[in-house]
Design a protein around this motif. Structure first.
Motif, short mmCIF file in Angstrom:
data_model
loop_
_atom_site.label_atom_id
_atom_site.label_comp_id
_atom_site.label_asym_id
_atom_site.label_seq_id
_atom_site.Cartn_x
_atom_site.Cartn_y
_atom_site.Cartn_z
N SER A 89 0.86 -1.18 0.00
CA SER A 89 0.00 0.00 0.00
C SER A 89 0.90 1.24 0.00
O SER A 89 2.08 1.15 0.34
CB SER A 89 -0.91 0.02 1.22
OG SER A 89 -1.73 -1.12 1.27
N SER A 91 0.89 5.85 0.42
CA SER A 91 0.20 7.10 0.72
C SER A 91 1.13 8.25 0.38
O SER A 91 2.33 8.20 0.68
CB SER A 91 -0.20 7.14 2.19
OG SER A 91 -0.81 8.38 2.51
N PHE A 158 -7.61 9.28 -13.26
CA PHE A 158 -6.65 8.23 -12.93
C PHE A 158 -6.33 7.46 -14.19
O PHE A 158 -7.23 6.94 -14.86
CB PHE A 158 -7.20 7.30 -11.85
CG PHE A 158 -6.19 6.28 -11.39
CD1 PHE A 158 -5.11 6.66 -10.61
CD2 PHE A 158 -6.30 4.95 -11.77
CE1 PHE A 158 -4.17 5.74 -10.20
CE2 PHE A 158 -5.37 4.01 -11.36
CZ PHE A 158 -4.30 4.41 -10.57
N ILE A 189 -3.28 11.13 -1.61
CA ILE A 189 -3.60 9.91 -2.34
C ILE A 189 -3.31 8.72 -1.43
O ILE A 189 -2.18 8.56 -0.94
CB ILE A 189 -2.77 9.77 -3.64
CG1 ILE A 189 -2.94 11.02 -4.52
CG2 ILE A 189 -3.16 8.51 -4.41
CD1 ILE A 189 -2.04 11.00 -5.75
N ASP A 190 -4.31 7.89 -1.19
CA ASP A 190 -4.16 6.71 -0.33
C ASP A 190 -4.59 5.47 -1.11
O ASP A 190 -5.74 5.37 -1.54
CB ASP A 190 -5.02 6.84 0.93
CG ASP A 190 -4.62 8.05 1.77
OD1 ASP A 190 -3.42 8.30 1.91
OD2 ASP A 190 -5.53 8.74 2.28
N TYR A 191 -3.64 4.53 -1.26
CA TYR A 191 -3.99 3.24 -1.88
C TYR A 191 -3.80 2.13 -0.87
O TYR A 191 -2.73 1.99 -0.27
CB TYR A 191 -3.12 2.96 -3.11
CG TYR A 191 -3.39 1.57 -3.68
CD1 TYR A 191 -4.60 1.28 -4.29
CD2 TYR A 191 -2.43 0.56 -3.58
CE1 TYR A 191 -4.86 0.02 -4.80
CE2 TYR A 191 -2.68 -0.71 -4.09
CZ TYR A 191 -3.90 -0.97 -4.69
OH TYR A 191 -4.16 -2.24 -5.19
N SER A 193 -3.82 -1.80 -0.58
CA SER A 193 -3.79 -3.01 -1.42
C SER A 193 -4.67 -4.12 -0.86
O SER A 193 -5.19 -4.94 -1.62
CB SER A 193 -2.34 -3.51 -1.56
OG SER A 193 -1.80 -3.83 -0.29
N ASN A 196 -8.11 -2.98 -1.99
CA ASN A 196 -8.23 -2.59 -3.41
C ASN A 196 -8.97 -1.27 -3.56
O ASN A 196 -9.88 -1.12 -4.38
CB ASN A 196 -8.93 -3.68 -4.22
CG ASN A 196 -8.12 -4.95 -4.32
OD1 ASN A 196 -6.89 -4.92 -4.23
ND2 ASN A 196 -8.78 -6.07 -4.49
N THR A 197 -8.57 -0.28 -2.76
CA THR A 197 -9.22 1.03 -2.83
C THR A 197 -8.18 2.11 -3.06
O THR A 197 -7.09 2.09 -2.48
CB THR A 197 -9.99 1.34 -1.54
OG1 THR A 197 -9.07 1.32 -0.43
CG2 THR A 197 -11.11 0.36 -1.31
N LEU A 198 -8.51 3.07 -3.91
CA LEU A 198 -7.69 4.25 -4.15
C LEU A 198 -8.55 5.47 -3.86
O LEU A 198 -9.59 5.67 -4.50
CB LEU A 198 -7.19 4.29 -5.59
CG LEU A 198 -6.34 5.50 -5.96
CD1 LEU A 198 -4.94 5.35 -5.37
CD2 LEU A 198 -6.24 5.67 -7.48
N SER A 216 -12.81 8.32 -5.82
CA SER A 216 -12.76 7.04 -5.12
C SER A 216 -12.85 5.91 -6.15
O SER A 216 -13.74 5.90 -7.00
CB SER A 216 -13.92 6.92 -4.12
OG SER A 216 -13.92 5.64 -3.50
N LEU A 221 -4.40 -2.91 -8.15
CA LEU A 221 -3.24 -2.46 -8.92
C LEU A 221 -2.09 -3.45 -8.90
O LEU A 221 -0.99 -3.13 -9.34
CB LEU A 221 -2.76 -1.11 -8.38
CG LEU A 221 -3.75 0.06 -8.48
CD1 LEU A 221 -3.11 1.32 -7.90
CD2 LEU A 221 -4.17 0.29 -9.93
#
Length: 520
Positions: A89, A91, A158, A189-191, A193, A196-198, A216, A221
């Motif tokens: 993940s 950020s 995106f 920006i927060d991903y 893993s 599975n959210t961006l 959202s 990824l």
């Protein structure tokens, strides 16, 4: 009759394995913060510049001149672990501004990106300065381009490998933010893993982080986040005077935590794990508990010393083995002193992901070649792992001393060596474009066909290095195996001949003024 209770170590083993894996993966996590910028950890590309701690991506040029630039964090960042098949993940938070000096002209905007390479398309000004392919980007687009299905001239999008965005949003409609206002804007920006959210949050710099994201995405990824990638920003204009600036930037990865072992629901137990006692049999239950306590005490008293005895034997075995290896290594090292640097086996093992098959980039007469990422220095190298045992081969050591003394721009340079764990490892410069035979015959799908200036440069380079080997070096070397598979190309298609190694059955005479050894 109740079944005897048994003590199992499985939960404890799983816990310590989880803790151990987490500690190992924590070493790959990256975190940095730039309240203001300096040239210590970033690379400026194209028209980008640094002024008063702020990075400018484009310049104020007269219309209709176009400009394009990018800034990249120097060190590659690990995003994927092939050993555990887990993705990190991440950020990031940054502040930026887009100023339009001429309201009648429109620039393209800027983008935050992750890319497999540390180069961008600065020569092309209609792609936000992004790489041609293999990238992830969040674009802050200020120009409506029908070629990329842009919805308007003020949107976030995106992107994956193309400027046709997966999803777009207009920040004016949702949060009242005008990208071209010239005001400083903060983006988060927060991903995650595991989910599975961006999530993308946006506000003017004077406001705190909003509760609701402006963008959202539910997206996995993993197939796009490669093992190591570069992060940075890019921007471009098309005949406009739009200025793009990055004022501050922080980034971190939250990495590679494997799935936790599932806990059993307190009511989800099998019949075999429960002791059944009749309601009226209270005395029987008590006696059963006493017997179990005695058995447990005896088991612990016997198993405890046995465990420590086995542990002592194992530690003693590995200590003796390590001492013998160090002793052999020291005798080896005393003869092998001409190489530039001695690498630690632990360092090479980590850089190649424990010599994982996914890191193999070739095979030769010497052994297997692995691609190595040295995260601490941000460099990439090729590590050759010998398939032979070289103990006692003084001829081989003598030959390696000659290799270490060779210096030519068209010879793949030997960076260092390692002799530990009964293995011999050689570290060389990494050639990103591979061997010439693949470029000429096998991999046209790369889209990088050699033009005539490249071919001419390769021919001249090979002629130069052969003259050096045959006539100019102190110990002349005769090359007896020139072929396209032994010619490697760097990022600019400059040729280099691979390292010199001898055939296993070949005689090596150090009394001669000329060495007949094979370059493979």
């Amino acid at each position: 009759m109740s079944t005897p209770h048994t003590i199992t170590a499985t939960p404890f083993i799983l816990f310590f394995l989880f803790l151990f894996t987490s500690l190992i993966n924590a070493n790959d996590e990256v975190s940095f913060t730039f309240q203001s910028f300096s040239l210590r950890n970033i690379t400026l590309i194209g028209d980008s510049y640094l002024r008063n701690g702020v990075v400018g991506l484009t310049k104020a040029l007269d219309v209709p001149t176009s400009t394009s630039g990018s800034v990249i964090y120097n060190h590659p960042i690990t995003f994927y672990d092939p050993l555990t098949n887990t993705t990190s993940s991440f950020s990031t938070t940054f502040t930026f501004s887009i100023t339009n000096l001429n309201p009648s002209s429109f620039g393209d905007g800027l983008a935050f990106f992750l890319s497999q390479t540390n180069t961008t398309t600065t020569a092309t000004t209609n792609r936000l300065g992004l790489p041609n392919n293999h990238f992830l980007a969040l674009e802050f687009d200020t120009r409506q381009d029908p070629n990329f299905n842009d919805p308007n001239e003020n949107h976030l999008g995106f992107d994956i490998d193309t400027l046709n965005s997966v999803q777009t949003v207009n920040p004016i409609l949702h949060h009242g933010i005008d990208l071209k206002s010239g005001n400083t804007i903060t983006c988060w920006i927060d991903y995650k893993s595991d989910q599975n959210t961006l999530l993308v949050f946006l506000s003017y710099a004077t406001s705190p982080k909003p509760f609701d994201p402006v963008l959202s995405l539910n997206i996995d990824l993993q197939q796009h986040l490669k093992e190591v990638m570069y992060v940075g920003f890019s921007a471009s204009t098309q005949g406009s005077t739009e200025l793009h600036q990055i004022h501050s930037w922080s980034f971190k990865t939250i990495g590679f935590v494997p799935a936790r072992p599932k806990r059993l629901h307190p009511h989800n137990v099998s019949d075999n794990s429960v002791s059944t006692v009749t309601v009226g049999d209270v005395n029987g239950s008590s006696s059963i508990k006493n017997r179990h306590s005695k058995r447990l005490g005896i088991s612990v008293s016997v198993a405890g010393p046995a465990f420590f005895f086995v542990l002592f034997v194992i530690l003693g075995y590995f200590s003796v083995k390590k001492w013998r290896g160090v002793k052999r290594g020291k005798s080896f090292k005393n003869e092998f002193v001409a190489c530039p640097r001695e690498f630690a086996y632990k360092e090479l093992k980590s850089a190649t992901r424990e010599f994982h098959p996914s890191r193999i980039i070739g095979h030769g007469s010497f052994g297997t070649v692995y691609k190595a990422f040295f995260i601490s220095s941000g460099t990439i190298a090729a590590v050759k792992r010998s398939k032979h045992s070289h103990e006692g081969k003084t001829e081989f050591l003598s030959e390696l001393s000659i290799i270490a003394g060779l210096r030519h721009k068209n010879l793949v340079q030997l960076q260092g060596w390692c002799v530990e764990k009964g293995e011999l490892l050689l570290v060389y410069d990494f050639m990103p474009n591979g061997s010439l035979d693949k470029m000429l015959y096998k991999e046209h799908e790369r889209g990088k066909l050699l033009n005539w200036p490249n071919r001419f440069n390769i021919a001249v380079g090979l002629a130069s290095v052969l003259v050096y080997l045959h006539q100019e070096c102190e110990k002349r070397v005769i090359h007896r195996d020139i072929k396209t598979g032994n010619i490697l190309l760097d990022g600019n298609f400059n040729p280099s001949i691979d390292e010199i190694v001898s055939d296993a059955d070949e005689e090596f005479n150090t009394d001669q003024s000329m060495c007949e050894i094979k370059i493979d």
